[in-house]
Design a protein around this motif. Structure first.
Motif, PDB file in Angstrom:
ATOM      1  N   ALA A  81       0.826  -1.210   0.000  1.00 23.87           N
ATOM      2  CA  ALA A  81       0.000   0.000   0.000  1.00 23.87           C
ATOM      3  C   ALA A  81       0.860   1.259   0.000  1.00 23.87           C
ATOM      4  O   ALA A  81       0.571   2.220  -0.734  1.00 23.87           O
ATOM      5  CB  ALA A  81      -0.937  -0.006   1.210  1.00 23.87           C
ATOM      6  N   ILE A  82       1.912   1.273   0.797  1.00 24.91           N
ATOM      7  CA  ILE A  82       2.806   2.433   0.826  1.00 24.91           C
ATOM      8  C   ILE A  82       3.468   2.617  -0.531  1.00 24.91           C
ATOM      9  O   ILE A  82       3.570   3.729  -1.038  1.00 24.91           O
ATOM     10  CB  ILE A  82       3.852   2.287   1.950  1.00 24.91           C
ATOM     11  CG1 ILE A  82       3.171   2.456   3.304  1.00 24.91           C
ATOM     12  CG2 ILE A  82       4.987   3.288   1.781  1.00 24.91           C
ATOM     13  CD1 ILE A  82       4.048   2.104   4.479  1.00 24.91           C
ATOM     14  N   SER A  83       3.884   1.512  -1.129  1.00 24.14           N
ATOM     15  CA  SER A  83       4.517   1.588  -2.446  1.00 24.14           C
ATOM     16  C   SER A  83       3.524   2.040  -3.505  1.00 24.14           C
ATOM     17  O   SER A  83       3.851   2.860  -4.367  1.00 24.14           O
ATOM     18  CB  SER A  83       5.104   0.223  -2.821  1.00 24.14           C
ATOM     19  OG  SER A  83       6.055  -0.170  -1.880  1.00 24.14           O
ATOM     20  N   ALA A  84       2.305   1.521  -3.454  1.00 23.38           N
ATOM     21  CA  ALA A  84       1.275   1.921  -4.418  1.00 23.38           C
ATOM     22  C   ALA A  84       0.888   3.374  -4.213  1.00 23.38           C
ATOM     23  O   ALA A  84       0.647   4.095  -5.185  1.00 23.38           O
ATOM     24  CB  ALA A  84       0.054   1.012  -4.288  1.00 23.38           C
ATOM     25  N   LEU A  85       0.840   3.811  -2.969  1.00 21.98           N
ATOM     26  CA  LEU A  85       0.531   5.205  -2.671  1.00 21.98           C
ATOM     27  C   LEU A  85       1.558   6.122  -3.330  1.00 21.98           C
ATOM     28  O   LEU A  85       1.204   7.174  -3.873  1.00 21.98           O
ATOM     29  CB  LEU A  85       0.511   5.430  -1.163  1.00 21.98           C
ATOM     30  CG  LEU A  85       0.185   6.826  -0.677  1.00 21.98           C
ATOM     31  CD1 LEU A  85      -1.246   7.188  -1.044  1.00 21.98           C
ATOM     32  CD2 LEU A  85       0.389   6.920   0.829  1.00 21.98           C
ATOM     33  N   SER A  86       2.804   5.695  -3.319  1.00 26.92           N
ATOM     34  CA  SER A  86       3.839   6.515  -3.948  1.00 26.92           C
ATOM     35  C   SER A  86       3.609   6.623  -5.457  1.00 26.92           C
ATOM     36  O   SER A  86       3.949   7.627  -6.066  1.00 26.92           O
ATOM     37  CB  SER A  86       5.226   5.960  -3.651  1.00 26.92           C
ATOM     38  OG  SER A  86       5.422   4.732  -4.319  1.00 26.92           O
ATOM     39  N   VAL A 136      12.271  -1.462  -3.571  1.00 28.60           N
ATOM     40  CA  VAL A 136      12.112  -2.214  -4.817  1.00 28.60           C
ATOM     41  C   VAL A 136      10.738  -1.961  -5.423  1.00 28.60           C
ATOM     42  O   VAL A 136      10.602  -1.775  -6.635  1.00 28.60           O
ATOM     43  CB  VAL A 136      12.315  -3.730  -4.550  1.00 28.60           C
ATOM     44  CG1 VAL A 136      12.044  -4.555  -5.801  1.00 28.60           C
ATOM     45  CG2 VAL A 136      13.710  -4.002  -4.022  1.00 28.60           C
ATOM     46  N   TYR A 137       9.704  -1.937  -4.580  1.00 23.34           N
ATOM     47  CA  TYR A 137       8.339  -1.815  -5.083  1.00 23.34           C
ATOM     48  C   TYR A 137       8.026  -0.431  -5.637  1.00 23.34           C
ATOM     49  O   TYR A 137       7.295  -0.312  -6.622  1.00 23.34           O
ATOM     50  CB  TYR A 137       7.323  -2.147  -3.987  1.00 23.34           C
ATOM     51  CG  TYR A 137       7.405  -3.554  -3.439  1.00 23.34           C
ATOM     52  CD1 TYR A 137       8.058  -4.577  -4.112  1.00 23.34           C
ATOM     53  CD2 TYR A 137       6.824  -3.869  -2.215  1.00 23.34           C
ATOM     54  CE1 TYR A 137       8.134  -5.856  -3.594  1.00 23.34           C
ATOM     55  CE2 TYR A 137       6.881  -5.149  -1.690  1.00 23.34           C
ATOM     56  CZ  TYR A 137       7.533  -6.140  -2.383  1.00 23.34           C
ATOM     57  OH  TYR A 137       7.601  -7.396  -1.866  1.00 23.34           O
ATOM     58  N   VAL A 138       8.549   0.632  -5.008  1.00 25.38           N
ATOM     59  CA  VAL A 138       8.244   1.997  -5.466  1.00 25.38           C
ATOM     60  C   VAL A 138       8.670   2.203  -6.917  1.00 25.38           C
ATOM     61  O   VAL A 138       7.861   2.632  -7.743  1.00 25.38           O
ATOM     62  CB  VAL A 138       8.855   3.059  -4.518  1.00 25.38           C
ATOM     63  CG1 VAL A 138       8.808   4.440  -5.139  1.00 25.38           C
ATOM     64  CG2 VAL A 138       8.124   3.056  -3.181  1.00 25.38           C
ATOM     65  N   ALA A 178       6.063   2.739  -9.972  1.00 22.37           N
ATOM     66  CA  ALA A 178       6.164   4.014 -10.690  1.00 22.37           C
ATOM     67  C   ALA A 178       6.408   3.808 -12.181  1.00 22.37           C
ATOM     68  O   ALA A 178       6.103   4.685 -12.983  1.00 22.37           O
ATOM     69  CB  ALA A 178       7.279   4.863 -10.086  1.00 22.37           C
ATOM     70  N   SER A 179       6.938   2.643 -12.556  1.00 18.80           N
ATOM     71  CA  SER A 179       7.300   2.419 -13.961  1.00 18.80           C
ATOM     72  C   SER A 179       6.265   1.607 -14.735  1.00 18.80           C
ATOM     73  O   SER A 179       6.445   1.379 -15.933  1.00 18.80           O
ATOM     74  CB  SER A 179       8.656   1.716 -14.037  1.00 18.80           C
ATOM     75  OG  SER A 179       8.557   0.401 -13.504  1.00 18.80           O
ATOM     76  N   ILE A 180       5.192   1.167 -14.085  1.00 12.98           N
ATOM     77  CA  ILE A 180       4.189   0.371 -14.791  1.00 12.98           C
ATOM     78  C   ILE A 180       2.845   1.090 -14.745  1.00 12.98           C
ATOM     79  O   ILE A 180       2.634   2.012 -13.960  1.00 12.98           O
ATOM     80  CB  ILE A 180       4.059  -1.054 -14.190  1.00 12.98           C
ATOM     81  CG1 ILE A 180       3.640  -1.004 -12.710  1.00 12.98           C
ATOM     82  CG2 ILE A 180       5.357  -1.820 -14.352  1.00 12.98           C
ATOM     83  CD1 ILE A 180       3.441  -2.379 -12.070  1.00 12.98           C
ATOM     84  N   GLY A 181       1.960   0.639 -15.582  1.00 13.35           N
ATOM     85  CA  GLY A 181       0.624   1.227 -15.632  1.00 13.35           C
ATOM     86  C   GLY A 181      -0.272   0.686 -14.524  1.00 13.35           C
ATOM     87  O   GLY A 181       0.072  -0.273 -13.823  1.00 13.35           O
ATOM     88  N   LEU A 182      -1.430   1.290 -14.388  1.00 14.72           N
ATOM     89  CA  LEU A 182      -2.368   0.914 -13.342  1.00 14.72           C
ATOM     90  C   LEU A 182      -2.812  -0.539 -13.480  1.00 14.72           C
ATOM     91  O   LEU A 182      -2.854  -1.285 -12.495  1.00 14.72           O
ATOM     92  CB  LEU A 182      -3.577   1.850 -13.361  1.00 14.72           C
ATOM     93  CG  LEU A 182      -4.634   1.614 -12.289  1.00 14.72           C
ATOM     94  CD1 LEU A 182      -4.025   1.733 -10.902  1.00 14.72           C
ATOM     95  CD2 LEU A 182      -5.782   2.579 -12.460  1.00 14.72           C
ATOM     96  N   HIS A 183      -3.124  -0.969 -14.693  1.00 14.12           N
ATOM     97  CA  HIS A 183      -3.552  -2.350 -14.925  1.00 14.12           C
ATOM     98  C   HIS A 183      -2.450  -3.336 -14.527  1.00 14.12           C
ATOM     99  O   HIS A 183      -2.714  -4.337 -13.866  1.00 14.12           O
ATOM    100  CB  HIS A 183      -3.954  -2.546 -16.388  1.00 14.12           C
ATOM    101  CG  HIS A 183      -4.335  -3.951 -16.731  1.00 14.12           C
ATOM    102  ND1 HIS A 183      -5.497  -4.530 -16.281  1.00 14.12           N
ATOM    103  CD2 HIS A 183      -3.679  -4.905 -17.451  1.00 14.12           C
ATOM    104  CE1 HIS A 183      -5.554  -5.774 -16.722  1.00 14.12           C
ATOM    105  NE2 HIS A 183      -4.465  -6.020 -17.436  1.00 14.12           N
ATOM    106  N   GLN A 184      -1.225  -3.030 -14.926  1.00 17.83           N
ATOM    107  CA  GLN A 184      -0.102  -3.901 -14.573  1.00 17.83           C
ATOM    108  C   GLN A 184       0.123  -3.931 -13.065  1.00 17.83           C
ATOM    109  O   GLN A 184       0.445  -4.977 -12.496  1.00 17.83           O
ATOM    110  CB  GLN A 184       1.170  -3.438 -15.282  1.00 17.83           C
ATOM    111  CG  GLN A 184       1.113  -3.617 -16.783  1.00 17.83           C
ATOM    112  CD  GLN A 184       2.245  -2.870 -17.464  1.00 17.83           C
ATOM    113  OE1 GLN A 184       2.552  -1.738 -17.113  1.00 17.83           O
ATOM    114  NE2 GLN A 184       2.853  -3.539 -18.442  1.00 17.83           N
ATOM    115  N   MET A 185      -0.054  -2.785 -12.412  1.00 18.31           N
ATOM    116  CA  MET A 185       0.123  -2.730 -10.968  1.00 18.31           C
ATOM    117  C   MET A 185      -0.911  -3.615 -10.270  1.00 18.31           C
ATOM    118  O   MET A 185      -0.580  -4.319  -9.313  1.00 18.31           O
ATOM    119  CB  MET A 185       0.015  -1.297 -10.450  1.00 18.31           C
ATOM    120  CG  MET A 185       0.285  -1.193  -8.954  1.00 18.31           C
ATOM    121  SD  MET A 185       0.404   0.478  -8.318  1.00 18.31           S
ATOM    122  CE  MET A 185      -1.182   1.128  -8.692  1.00 18.31           C
TER     123      MET A 185
END
Length: 188
Positions: free
Chosen positions: A40-45, A120-122, A126-133
């Motif tokens: 969640a923290i990584s996705a928030l970033s 690693v996750y941030v 940050a480098s992939i799209g929403l669907h990929q995430m």
């Protein structure tokens, strides 16, 4: 990526599964909460384009050291260390019960042990799209269950499991202290 960043969790989970004071559902719930907090923290970033310094998360490494040292002292004083994990029944709310539960200890250890995962996750998120995430997060959710299953079965193994069950509660104290020191050392 999950395997690379969570390989050490297999050992930690085995220690928890070997401790009779922890129920399987408490360990699984705690592991999910800890890893999902990291995600969640990584996705928030990703969403806020906010990078949380890993050093801030790394400072939480002091918590497993404190828990390990307190339980080591209690073990030395011949006190029942399982009393340190009992839920306070006077608190009626979910969050206050969780805070005082064994699941919260598992979540705390999982979260502090995985502080480096954010690094690693941030960049990944940050480098992939929403669907990929969403696909990555779905795979991670499945992998948490796989990790718990593998760890549980290793503990139930007659050769390895008996040793872990016999000494796991003592090993956990040193694992907590070692994890805390390692987390602090990696972040400073």
């Amino acid at each position: 990526m999950f395997i690379a960043t969570n390989l050490d969790d297999l050992f930690v989970l085995m220690i928890f599964f070997s401790n009779k004071e922890f129920k399987v559902k408490q360990i699984v719930l705690g592991q999910y909460i800890g890893v999902m907090a990291l995600i969640a923290i990584s996705a928030l970033s990703y969403f806020l384009k906010l990078v949380i310094p890993v050093n801030w998360i790394g400072m939480l490494g002091i918590l497993p050291i404190i828990i390990g040292l307190k339980n080591l002292k209690d073990l030395k004083d011949n006190k029942d260390i399982s009393a340190n994990y009992n839920i306070n029944e006077e608190n009626k709310g979910f969050f206050s019960k969780f805070r005082n539960s064994k699941s919260s200890l598992v979540a705390l250890v999982s979260f502090t042990n995985g502080g480096d995962n954010i690094g690693v996750y941030v960049p990944l998120f940050a480098s992939i799209g929403l669907h990929q995430m969403l696909v990555v997060i779905s795979v991670f959710i499945v992998m948490i269950a796989v990790w718990c299953y593998i760890s549980f079965n290793l503990v139930e193994n007659s050769i390895l499991g008996d040793k872990i069950k016999k000494y796991g509660h003592i090993i956990l104290l040193f694992v907590l202290i070692f994890l805390g020191i390692t987390i602090l050392a990696h972040n400073f």
